[in-house]
Every structure is written in structure tokens, then in C-alpha cells.
Design a protein around this motif. Structure first.
Motif, PDB file in Angstrom:
ATOM      1  N   LEU A  19       0.830  -1.207   0.000  1.00 44.92           N
ATOM      2  CA  LEU A  19       0.000   0.000   0.000  1.00 44.92           C
ATOM      3  C   LEU A  19       0.862   1.253   0.000  1.00 44.92           C
ATOM      4  O   LEU A  19       1.720   1.409   0.877  1.00 44.92           O
ATOM      5  N   PRO A  20       0.663   2.157  -0.945  1.00 47.12           N
ATOM      6  CA  PRO A  20       1.361   3.446  -0.894  1.00 47.12           C
ATOM      7  C   PRO A  20       0.764   4.324   0.198  1.00 47.12           C
ATOM      8  O   PRO A  20      -0.450   4.472   0.288  1.00 47.12           O
ATOM      9  N   VAL A  21       1.624   4.869   1.047  1.00 51.78           N
ATOM     10  CA  VAL A  21       1.177   5.668   2.188  1.00 51.78           C
ATOM     11  C   VAL A  21       1.680   7.094   2.034  1.00 51.78           C
ATOM     12  O   VAL A  21       2.869   7.321   1.790  1.00 51.78           O
ATOM     13  N   GLY A  22       0.790   8.052   2.172  1.00 51.63           N
ATOM     14  CA  GLY A  22       1.157   9.456   2.061  1.00 51.63           C
ATOM     15  C   GLY A  22       1.216  10.133   3.415  1.00 51.63           C
ATOM     16  O   GLY A  22       0.494   9.763   4.342  1.00 51.63           O
TER      17      GLY A  22
ATOM     18  N   GLU B 252       7.914   4.796   0.693  1.00 45.36           N
ATOM     19  CA  GLU B 252       6.601   5.255   1.147  1.00 45.36           C
ATOM     20  C   GLU B 252       5.528   4.199   0.897  1.00 45.36           C
ATOM     21  O   GLU B 252       4.437   4.490   0.432  1.00 45.36           O
ATOM     22  N   LYS B 253       5.871   2.956   1.237  1.00 49.13           N
ATOM     23  CA  LYS B 253       4.938   1.849   1.039  1.00 49.13           C
ATOM     24  C   LYS B 253       4.862   0.980   2.294  1.00 49.13           C
ATOM     25  O   LYS B 253       5.847   0.817   3.013  1.00 49.13           O
ATOM     26  N   ALA B 254       3.668   0.443   2.523  1.00 43.68           N
ATOM     27  CA  ALA B 254       3.443  -0.491   3.622  1.00 43.68           C
ATOM     28  C   ALA B 254       3.133  -1.861   3.040  1.00 43.68           C
ATOM     29  O   ALA B 254       2.311  -1.981   2.129  1.00 43.68           O
ATOM     30  N   THR B 255       3.797  -2.879   3.558  1.00 44.77           N
ATOM     31  CA  THR B 255       3.533  -4.253   3.143  1.00 44.77           C
ATOM     32  C   THR B 255       2.757  -4.938   4.261  1.00 44.77           C
ATOM     33  O   THR B 255       3.267  -5.071   5.380  1.00 44.77           O
ATOM     34  N   VAL B 256       1.536  -5.346   3.955  1.00 49.07           N
ATOM     35  CA  VAL B 256       0.640  -5.889   4.972  1.00 49.07           C
ATOM     36  C   VAL B 256       0.249  -7.316   4.597  1.00 49.07           C
ATOM     37  O   VAL B 256      -0.213  -7.574   3.480  1.00 49.07           O
ATOM     38  N   THR B 257       0.456  -8.233   5.530  1.00 52.03           N
ATOM     39  CA  THR B 257      -0.009  -9.609   5.367  1.00 52.03           C
ATOM     40  C   THR B 257      -1.218  -9.791   6.268  1.00 52.03           C
ATOM     41  O   THR B 257      -1.148  -9.504   7.474  1.00 52.03           O
TER      42      THR B 257
END
Length: 276
Positions: A74-77, A108-113
Motif C-alpha cells: 500500500l502506498p502511504v502518504g 513510502e509503502k506499507a507491506t501488509v499480510t
């Protein structure tokens, strides 16, 4: 307060399999009740208090079955420092159904499982928004679009840095006689007025994003690097107007210097991200 969660379980072939999964889940301290439906291949658990989804996955796997998970990037701002990363990670990990969450400030990205059916993109957006950040459009962007976005950010940060120094260099030169010889040229009043007028655009025009980010963090109950910069430069700037009415030193020019260095760091950061 008891909560009920339903999630998929793979690998079951008979009633005995369902019974094994129920038994494995029931042994977890947070689980008050566990039911498994072989036909739908889903388990339903009633929990009390905080639940560890990692423990649920481990329990099912140790019983010989599998809880399917998905991973989403997910790109996070809105993130500006390591404190922002920690707050976003914590917010995502608190979402029920999230197994793990890792945030990279450089990209600027979140990796979520997460476990599908328990958690989803709407939950992630809500959780991140509640701590003052934003999940951007999760649709895949083309390479050209990514490059355009990176170039735009570099261009904007370069502009802010250049404007900041355009006002800060005259401040430094004007302060030299006062620092070296104690002379406020051409007069005490004009010197103080000049410091305020030159510092204001640096802080409240090109530096306004820093204040906005710092204020957002405070409103959500924490502080980030922008909060510290905003607090330090804001208080320093206020000594400028105060110097007209009280016998205090004028640090408005120093506030502009701090912001100029800060915006230079932001430009270096955006340049590094653009080349990553």
C-alpha cells in the motif's frame, strides 16, 4: 467484550479434520469458543480481549492445516520520519486479521499480510487515517506514472529548498555585523523588522507543510520530526515580533536557517527516493 471472527481454513477433508482445528483453536487463551464448518471451510472464533492472529495461524498450522493469507503493498502518504513509520505500522498491526505489517519510509509503502475476510483495504485506510496519514490509490501505477510522481516530488522539494535559501542567505549576511561586531545595521528596529519579514516566507510559505504535518501529529496524540521542527522554529520566530515590545533577542532569522536546512534535507530525501 466478546467478538466473533470468521476466517477460511484450508486442507480439511472430513469431520475429524474440523474437530482437530476446533480443538487447536479452543486451546488459545483468547478464544472462548471455536466452531469449524467443513462445508464452507471456515472457522468461527469468539474471542475476549486482544487476539494474536499470529498465534491463530500457528495453532491451525500445527494442527496440520492452513489459514490462507494475502499480502498487499500500500502506498502511504504523509510520512516524514521514522516516528511516522512506527505509527503507521502500529496502526496497521492493530487491525483485526493483520498478521504482519512493515513500512518502508524510502519507498513510502506499507507491506501488509492479512487474513482475507477478516481484514481488507477499507480497514487499512481507516486505521491509517486515524493516526493522521493516508493510503493512496492502491491500483498499480505504470512505470511512467511512478517516474512522473517521483519527478514531481523532487521538483517541488527543490523549489521549496531554493526559495528557503533565497531568503535565508540575505538573513545570514545581514546577521554577520551583529554577530561579529554587535552592530544591528542600519538600526535596531529595522534589523528586527528585516529578520521577521525575511523569515516569514521561509516558515509559512515554503515551510508550511512542516507545520501542517507537525500539527496533524499532535492532534493525533504523538510527535514526529516535523513537530519538533515546527515547535522550535515557531517559538524562535515569535521572538522577532516580541523584540519590538520586550527586551528579548530576535531569533526569527535563526528559525529561517533551521527551516532552510530542514527543507534541504527533505530535497535530498526525495532525490534518494526518486532514484530508488
Amino acid at each position: 467484550m466478546a467478538k466473533t471472527w470468521t476466517f477460511p481454513v484450508r486442507g480439511m477433508t472430513c469431520a475429524a479434520c474440523a474437530a482437530h482445528v476446533e480443538e487447536a483453536l479452543s486451546r488459545l487463551p483468547e478464544v472462548k469458543e471455536a466452531r469449524v464448518n467443513l462445508a464452507t471451510e471456515k472457522a468461527t472464533v469468539v474471542t475476549e480481549g486482544e487476539i494474536s492472529w499470529t498465534e491463530i495461524l500457528r495453532a491451525v498450522r500445527e494442527a496440520g492445516y492452513e489459514v490462507p493469507t494475502e499480502t498487499m503493498v500500500l502506498p502511504v502518504g504523509g510520512m516524514t520520519c521514522a516516528a511516522c513509520v512506527a505509527h503507521v505500522e502500529e496502526a496497521l498491526r492493530r487491525v483485526p486479521g493483520v498478521v504482519s505489517a512493515a513500512v518502508n519510509l524510502a519507498t513510502e509503502k506499507a507491506t501488509v499480510t492479512f487474513i482475507p475476510g477478516v481484514a481488507g483495504i477499507a480497514d487499512f485506510k481507516k486505521a491509517v487515517a486515524e493516526v493522521g496519514y493516508e493510503i493512496l490509490d492502491v491500483q498499480a501505477l505504470g512505470v511512467a506514472a511512478k517516474e512522473d510522481e517521483a519527478e514531481r516530488k523532487m521538483r517541488e522539494s527543490r523549489f521549496r529548498m531554493r526559495v528557503a535559501w533565497a531568503f535565508t542567505v540575505p538573513i545570514i549576511l545581514w546577521m554577520l555585523p551583529e554577530m561579529l561586531w554587535g552592530v544591528m545595521w542600519p538600526s535596531h528596529t529595522l534589523f528586527n523588522l528585516g529578520m521577521v519579514l525575511l523569515a516569514a516566507p521561509v516558515l509559512f510559505w515554503v515551510g508550511r507543510r512542516t507545520y501542517r504535518s507537525g500539527l496533524t501529529a499532535v492532534l493525533h496524540g504523538y510527535a514526529n520530526m516535523d513537530t519538533l521542527i515546527a515547535l522550535g522554529t515557531g517559538v524562535s520566530f515569535l521572538t522577532g515580533p516580541a523584540s519590538f515590545f520586550f527586551p528579548v533577542a530576535n531569533y526569527a532569522g535563526v528559525a529561517a536557517m533551521i527551516m532552510a536546512f530542514h527543507l534541504t534535507g527533505r530535497y535530498v530525501e526525495e532525490t534518494a527516493k526518486g532514484r530508488a
